[in-house]
Design an enzyme around this catalytic site. Structure first.
Site, PDB file in Angstrom:
ATOM      1  N   THR A  51      49.833   4.741   1.993  1.00 47.61           N
ATOM      2  CA  THR A  51      48.580   4.156   1.521  1.00 47.61           C
ATOM      3  C   THR A  51      47.498   5.221   1.421  1.00 47.61           C
ATOM      4  OG1 THR A  51      49.143   2.068   2.598  1.00 47.61           O
ATOM      5  CG2 THR A  51      46.850   2.378   1.967  1.00 47.61           C
ATOM      6  N   THR A  52      47.351   6.019   2.480  1.00 46.37           N
ATOM      7  CA  THR A  52      46.330   7.060   2.505  1.00 46.37           C
ATOM      8  C   THR A  52      46.621   8.139   1.469  1.00 46.37           C
ATOM      9  OG1 THR A  52      46.102   6.609   4.869  1.00 46.37           O
ATOM     10  CG2 THR A  52      45.058   8.602   4.050  1.00 46.37           C
ATOM     11  N   LYS A  78      56.232   0.569  11.292  1.00 51.68           N
ATOM     12  CA  LYS A  78      54.823   0.932  11.400  1.00 51.68           C
ATOM     13  C   LYS A  78      54.062  -0.379  11.437  1.00 51.68           C
ATOM     14  CE  LYS A  78      50.905   3.051   8.984  1.00 51.68           C
ATOM     15  NZ  LYS A  78      50.419   3.710   7.747  1.00 51.68           N
ATOM     16  N   ILE A 106      51.303   6.357  13.126  1.00 52.96           N
ATOM     17  CA  ILE A 106      51.184   6.908  11.779  1.00 52.96           C
ATOM     18  C   ILE A 106      49.726   6.715  11.410  1.00 52.96           C
ATOM     19  CG2 ILE A 106      51.902   6.722   9.373  1.00 52.96           C
ATOM     20  CD1 ILE A 106      54.658   5.845  10.399  1.00 52.96           C
ATOM     21  N   TYR A 115      51.920  -8.625  -3.876  1.00 52.47           N
ATOM     22  CA  TYR A 115      51.625  -9.438  -5.056  1.00 52.47           C
ATOM     23  C   TYR A 115      52.674 -10.530  -5.258  1.00 52.47           C
ATOM     24  CZ  TYR A 115      50.383 -11.051  -9.698  1.00 52.47           C
ATOM     25  OH  TYR A 115      50.046 -11.847 -10.755  1.00 52.47           O
ATOM     26  N   TYR A 167      57.152  -0.921   6.994  1.00 53.21           N
ATOM     27  CA  TYR A 167      55.690  -0.836   7.120  1.00 53.21           C
ATOM     28  C   TYR A 167      55.094  -2.227   6.961  1.00 53.21           C
ATOM     29  CZ  TYR A 167      50.926   0.852   5.908  1.00 53.21           C
ATOM     30  OH  TYR A 167      49.560   1.082   5.845  1.00 53.21           O
ATOM     31  N   ARG A 170      46.833  -5.569   3.592  1.00 53.71           N
ATOM     32  CA  ARG A 170      46.976  -4.946   2.274  1.00 53.71           C
ATOM     33  C   ARG A 170      47.894  -5.748   1.349  1.00 53.71           C
ATOM     34  NH1 ARG A 170      44.532   0.044   0.185  1.00 53.71           N
ATOM     35  NH2 ARG A 170      43.690   1.107   1.995  1.00 53.71           N
TER      36      ARG A 170
END
Length: 300
Positions: free
Chosen positions: A46-47, A170, A212, A116, A142, A147
């Site tokens: 993501t980052t 994560k 993480i 989505y 993850y 999100r």
């Protein structure tokens, strides 16, 4: 066997003035992390703005991370593993990406839950099972429902933990009770990494392997030491560092990640560039607050 224990830095992907991937700046970031005792490089998460990278760019970013990390294996007396994000909402595409990332030299893969279109818990098991069969590398699941709009339940993780290369999760649900149940259901079959920088110590206390981390982009040594000091028995020092980073964590997540952390890296002289649209530069008020807190923390 654990992929890593300690701090995995979810490294930002630098872009140049034309908006393209800045491989030189990325390699410098990996070198910075190696020097500051980061325990793993997490690329294209993501980052790392993976959702805006083309497939070719995605592979190039991971290859750059692998090449840069290899330079520090011998010097540090251990390998600096690269975990490559490969998640998406199309299972077939995730499998194909995983094969390409494996060929690019990644040591492990990380897959965010489908977003989505999402799926059911049964669908999650089918999704991750298909990916696990498509690749040979260890996989980190993850879970970040804020999100994706999709939460992996502990019983689902327990089912996934039976697959030989589903190695870890994560956990960024923020729900400590749920995370405790993951430990209770999975025992030693699944490593757990904190996905939230304000919950590193609580997850370590339940048996976590590390974090993480987003804040590790700018404070890598401190995040590494939260974990290493806790695991060595110095829980007081670990707690003190965890509490000391909280003001920075709040600022870094007071706008959409990675907008603030890229601004922070630029303040530190790392030439991270701007985020790709739809992400935009942070407001001046936040930038000034971030600058002042970074000065207080000794980063500027």
């Amino acid at each position: 066997m654990s992929i890593f224990s300690g701090s995995g830095a979810a490294v930002c992907t630098p872009f140049n003035s034309a908006g393209g991937f800045n491989a030189e700046a990325y390699a410098k970031l990996v070198s910075f992390h190696a020097e500051k005792n980061t325990d793993a490089i997490v690329s294209c998460g993501t980052t790392g703005e993976a959702s805006t990278l083309s497939t070719d760019e995605h592979i190039e970013v991971v290859k750059t991370a692998v090449a840069a990390a290899k330079k520090f294996g011998g010097e540090r007396g251990r390998k600096l593993p690269v975990v490559a994000g490969g998640g998406g909402n199309d299972t077939a595409a995730c499998c194909a990406m995983g094969k390409k990332l494996q060929q690019a030299g990644a040591d492990a893969l990380m897959y965010v839950t489908p977003y989505y279109n999402k799926t059911s818990q049964k669908g999650l098991v089918a999704h991750y099972t298909a990916i696990a069969k498509a690749v040979d590398l260890p996989i980190i699941v993850y879970n970040v429902p804020g999100r994706t709009g999709l939460n992996i339940l502990p019983k689902t993780l327990a089912a996934l933990a039976k697959l030989p290369n589903i190695a870890a999760v994560k956990e960024a649900s923020g729900d400590i009770s749920q995370i405790a149940e993951v430990f209770q259901r999975c025992g030693g079959d699944l490593d757990v990494y904190s996905g939230n920088d304000d919950q590193i110590l609580p997850i370590l206390s339940l048996g976590g392997k590390g974090v993480i981390s987003t804040i590790a982009n700018i404070a890598p040594l401190e995040v590494h030491e939260i974990v290493t000091k806790f695991l060595s028995g110095d829980t007081t020092a670990s707690r003190e560092i965890q509490l000391s980073i909280l003001p920075l964590v709040r600022l870094l997540f007071s706008d959409v990640n990675p907008m603030p952390v890229k601004a922070a890296l630029n303040l530190m002289g790392f030439d991270a560039g701007q985020c790709r649209l739809p992400l935009v530069p942070i407001e001046n008020e936040l930038l000034e607050s971030l600058k002042q807190e970074m000065k207080r923390f000794g980063l500027l």
